[in-house]
Motif scaffolding. Structure first.
Motif, mmCIF file in Angstrom:
data_model
loop_
_atom_site.group_PDB
_atom_site.id
_atom_site.type_symbol
_atom_site.label_atom_id
_atom_site.label_comp_id
_atom_site.label_asym_id
_atom_site.label_seq_id
_atom_site.Cartn_x
_atom_site.Cartn_y
_atom_site.Cartn_z
ATOM 1 N N ARG A 21 54.817 42.609 44.576
ATOM 2 C CA ARG A 21 54.070 41.493 45.286
ATOM 3 C C ARG A 21 54.883 40.713 45.362
ATOM 4 N NH1 ARG A 21 49.359 38.826 42.618
ATOM 5 N NH2 ARG A 21 49.217 37.872 44.468
ATOM 6 N N GLN A 22 56.163 40.111 45.052
ATOM 7 C CA GLN A 22 57.724 39.488 45.081
ATOM 8 C C GLN A 22 58.063 40.024 46.137
ATOM 9 O OE1 GLN A 22 57.853 35.968 44.743
ATOM 10 N NE2 GLN A 22 58.977 36.048 46.555
ATOM 11 N N GLU A 23 58.551 41.144 46.170
ATOM 12 C CA GLU A 23 58.677 41.878 47.108
ATOM 13 C C GLU A 23 58.206 42.129 48.309
ATOM 14 O OE1 GLU A 23 61.630 46.386 46.476
ATOM 15 O OE2 GLU A 23 59.879 46.033 45.500
ATOM 16 N N VAL A 24 57.503 42.468 48.414
ATOM 17 C CA VAL A 24 56.295 42.251 49.667
ATOM 18 C C VAL A 24 56.151 41.478 50.126
ATOM 19 C CG1 VAL A 24 53.792 43.365 50.282
ATOM 20 C CG2 VAL A 24 54.596 44.946 48.475
ATOM 21 N N ALA A 25 56.366 40.300 49.768
ATOM 22 C CA ALA A 25 55.809 38.991 50.741
ATOM 23 C C ALA A 25 56.845 38.258 51.262
ATOM 24 C CB ALA A 25 55.604 37.961 49.591
ATOM 25 N N ASP A 26 58.247 38.912 50.637
ATOM 26 C CA ASP A 26 59.653 38.967 50.542
ATOM 27 C C ASP A 26 59.830 39.751 52.347
ATOM 28 O OD1 ASP A 26 60.601 37.571 48.764
ATOM 29 O OD2 ASP A 26 61.848 38.590 47.831
ATOM 30 N N ALA A 78 45.473 44.884 48.430
ATOM 31 C CA ALA A 78 46.050 46.283 48.193
ATOM 32 C C ALA A 78 45.892 46.445 46.702
ATOM 33 C CB ALA A 78 45.770 47.824 48.996
ATOM 34 N N LEU A 79 47.402 45.585 46.343
ATOM 35 C CA LEU A 79 48.293 45.783 45.523
ATOM 36 C C LEU A 79 47.146 44.373 44.340
ATOM 37 C CD1 LEU A 79 50.673 46.636 44.245
ATOM 38 C CD2 LEU A 79 52.027 44.531 45.232
ATOM 39 N N GLN A 80 46.480 43.862 44.348
ATOM 40 C CA GLN A 80 45.976 42.893 43.622
ATOM 41 C C GLN A 80 44.926 44.048 42.641
ATOM 42 O OE1 GLN A 80 46.872 39.817 43.627
ATOM 43 N NE2 GLN A 80 44.986 38.943 44.444
ATOM 44 N N LYS A 81 44.324 44.899 43.761
ATOM 45 C CA LYS A 81 43.905 45.670 42.458
ATOM 46 C C LYS A 81 44.808 46.600 41.494
ATOM 47 C CE LYS A 81 40.841 46.365 46.566
ATOM 48 N NZ LYS A 81 39.972 47.006 47.248
ATOM 49 N N MET A 83 46.484 45.318 39.340
ATOM 50 C CA MET A 83 45.843 44.940 37.839
ATOM 51 C C MET A 83 44.789 45.402 36.775
ATOM 52 S SD MET A 83 48.476 43.242 36.394
ATOM 53 C CE MET A 83 47.372 42.461 35.584
ATOM 54 N N GLU A 84 43.963 45.912 38.000
ATOM 55 C CA GLU A 84 42.851 46.748 37.168
ATOM 56 C C GLU A 84 42.959 47.988 36.680
ATOM 57 O OE1 GLU A 84 40.181 46.194 40.457
ATOM 58 O OE2 GLU A 84 40.544 44.440 40.666
ATOM 59 N N CYS A 85 44.222 48.522 37.213
ATOM 60 C CA CYS A 85 44.436 50.301 36.992
ATOM 61 C C CYS A 85 44.759 50.049 35.059
ATOM 62 C CB CYS A 85 45.521 50.809 36.895
ATOM 63 S SG CYS A 85 45.682 50.950 38.820
ATOM 64 N N ASP A 86 43.666 51.257 35.301
ATOM 65 C CA ASP A 86 42.966 51.489 33.005
ATOM 66 C C ASP A 86 43.824 52.742 33.151
ATOM 67 O OD1 ASP A 86 41.309 52.899 34.344
ATOM 68 O OD2 ASP A 86 39.693 51.959 32.917
ATOM 69 N N THR A 87 44.599 53.295 33.509
ATOM 70 C CA THR A 87 44.965 54.871 33.490
ATOM 71 C C THR A 87 46.667 55.822 34.249
ATOM 72 O OG1 THR A 87 44.417 55.812 35.704
ATOM 73 C CG2 THR A 87 42.727 56.152 33.882
ATOM 74 N N VAL A 88 46.649 55.980 33.713
ATOM 75 C CA VAL A 88 48.471 56.651 33.943
ATOM 76 C C VAL A 88 48.113 56.707 35.710
ATOM 77 C CG1 VAL A 88 50.301 57.813 33.954
ATOM 78 C CG2 VAL A 88 49.346 57.086 32.154
ATOM 79 N N SER A 89 47.192 57.823 35.845
ATOM 80 C CA SER A 89 47.552 58.239 37.487
ATOM 81 C C SER A 89 47.257 56.869 38.049
ATOM 82 C CB SER A 89 46.122 59.196 37.311
ATOM 83 O OG SER A 89 45.078 58.684 36.745
ATOM 84 N N ASP A 91 47.651 54.493 37.830
ATOM 85 C CA ASP A 91 49.433 53.233 37.664
ATOM 86 C C ASP A 91 50.393 53.552 38.646
ATOM 87 O OD1 ASP A 91 48.227 51.520 36.518
ATOM 88 O OD2 ASP A 91 48.961 52.530 34.751
ATOM 89 N N ASN A 92 50.747 55.330 38.545
ATOM 90 C CA ASN A 92 50.929 55.839 39.283
ATOM 91 C C ASN A 92 51.159 56.108 40.815
ATOM 92 O OD1 ASN A 92 52.766 56.995 36.854
ATOM 93 N ND2 ASN A 92 51.606 58.706 37.202
ATOM 94 N N PHE A 93 49.764 56.213 41.735
ATOM 95 C CA PHE A 93 49.078 56.265 42.481
ATOM 96 C C PHE A 93 49.924 54.593 43.129
ATOM 97 C CE2 PHE A 93 46.485 53.737 45.207
ATOM 98 C CZ PHE A 93 46.707 55.101 46.561
ATOM 99 N N TYR A 94 50.028 53.424 42.683
ATOM 100 C CA TYR A 94 50.524 52.070 43.297
ATOM 101 C C TYR A 94 51.747 52.269 43.553
ATOM 102 C CZ TYR A 94 45.590 50.592 43.918
ATOM 103 O OH TYR A 94 44.295 50.030 43.896
ATOM 104 N N HIS A 95 52.368 53.133 42.232
ATOM 105 C CA HIS A 95 53.845 52.844 42.062
ATOM 106 C C HIS A 95 54.475 53.841 43.472
ATOM 107 C CE1 HIS A 95 57.778 53.335 41.179
ATOM 108 N NE2 HIS A 95 58.077 54.703 41.319
ATOM 109 N N TYR A 96 53.384 55.073 43.773
ATOM 110 C CA TYR A 96 53.587 55.736 44.883
ATOM 111 C C TYR A 96 53.710 55.243 46.127
ATOM 112 C CZ TYR A 96 53.432 59.320 48.585
ATOM 113 O OH TYR A 96 52.962 60.094 49.743
ATOM 114 N N LEU A 97 52.266 54.289 45.871
ATOM 115 C CA LEU A 97 51.937 53.425 47.181
ATOM 116 C C LEU A 97 53.499 52.644 47.870
ATOM 117 C CD1 LEU A 97 50.285 53.546 49.241
ATOM 118 C CD2 LEU A 97 49.002 51.602 48.464
ATOM 119 N N HIS A 98 53.508 51.830 46.796
ATOM 120 C CA HIS A 98 54.823 50.824 46.753
ATOM 121 C C HIS A 98 56.214 51.693 47.210
ATOM 122 C CE1 HIS A 98 56.745 46.925 46.263
ATOM 123 N NE2 HIS A 98 57.438 47.500 45.827
#
Length: 126
Positions: A21-26, A78-81, A83-89, A91-98
């Protein structure tokens, strides 16, 4: 650009999300400053003869910058959401998106550097 507050009881996931989130704000702040710089370059070029192609490039980069800024702000929300991840897939989706957004941002910054270098070489280094 503020410091991230990390607490002893923060999970690894929470720390990663805070850093993302800090990186995106930067990125957003940097893109806003690029908008200002491009406006100044455009003003400079209006006074220069034979600069039509550079003006067109700057107009294109300004448009891309505005679109990317909008995309980054949307992604930040969207990054706020994540935190609601409860599966590895999830988490991986948000990592890929980032990583995808980071690659787009870095490519754009490289385009901006290229046009700045071209302007510098053409008008400053004479």
């Amino acid at each position: 650009m503020s410091d991230i507050k990390i607490y002893p009881n923060d999970s690894e996931k929470s720390i990663i999300i805070k850093k993302d989130r800090q990186e995106v704000a930067d990125w957003g702040l940097h893109l806003e400053s690029i908008n200002e710089m491009l406006a100044a370059l455009m003003s400079f070029l209006k006074k220069q003869p034979n600069s039509a192609s550079l003006k067109e490039q700057i107009v294109s980069i300004r448009r891309d910058n505005t679109l990317l800024l909008t995309k980054i702000y949307t992604y930040s929300n969207a990054l706020q959401k994540s935190m609601e991840c409860d599966t590895v897939s999830c988490d991986n989706f948000y990592h890929y998106l980032h990583e995808k957004n980071r690659k787009i941002y870095r490519g754009h910054v490289q385009q901006v550097r290229s046009i700045k270098n071209e302007l510098y070489n053409r008008y400053i280094r004479k």
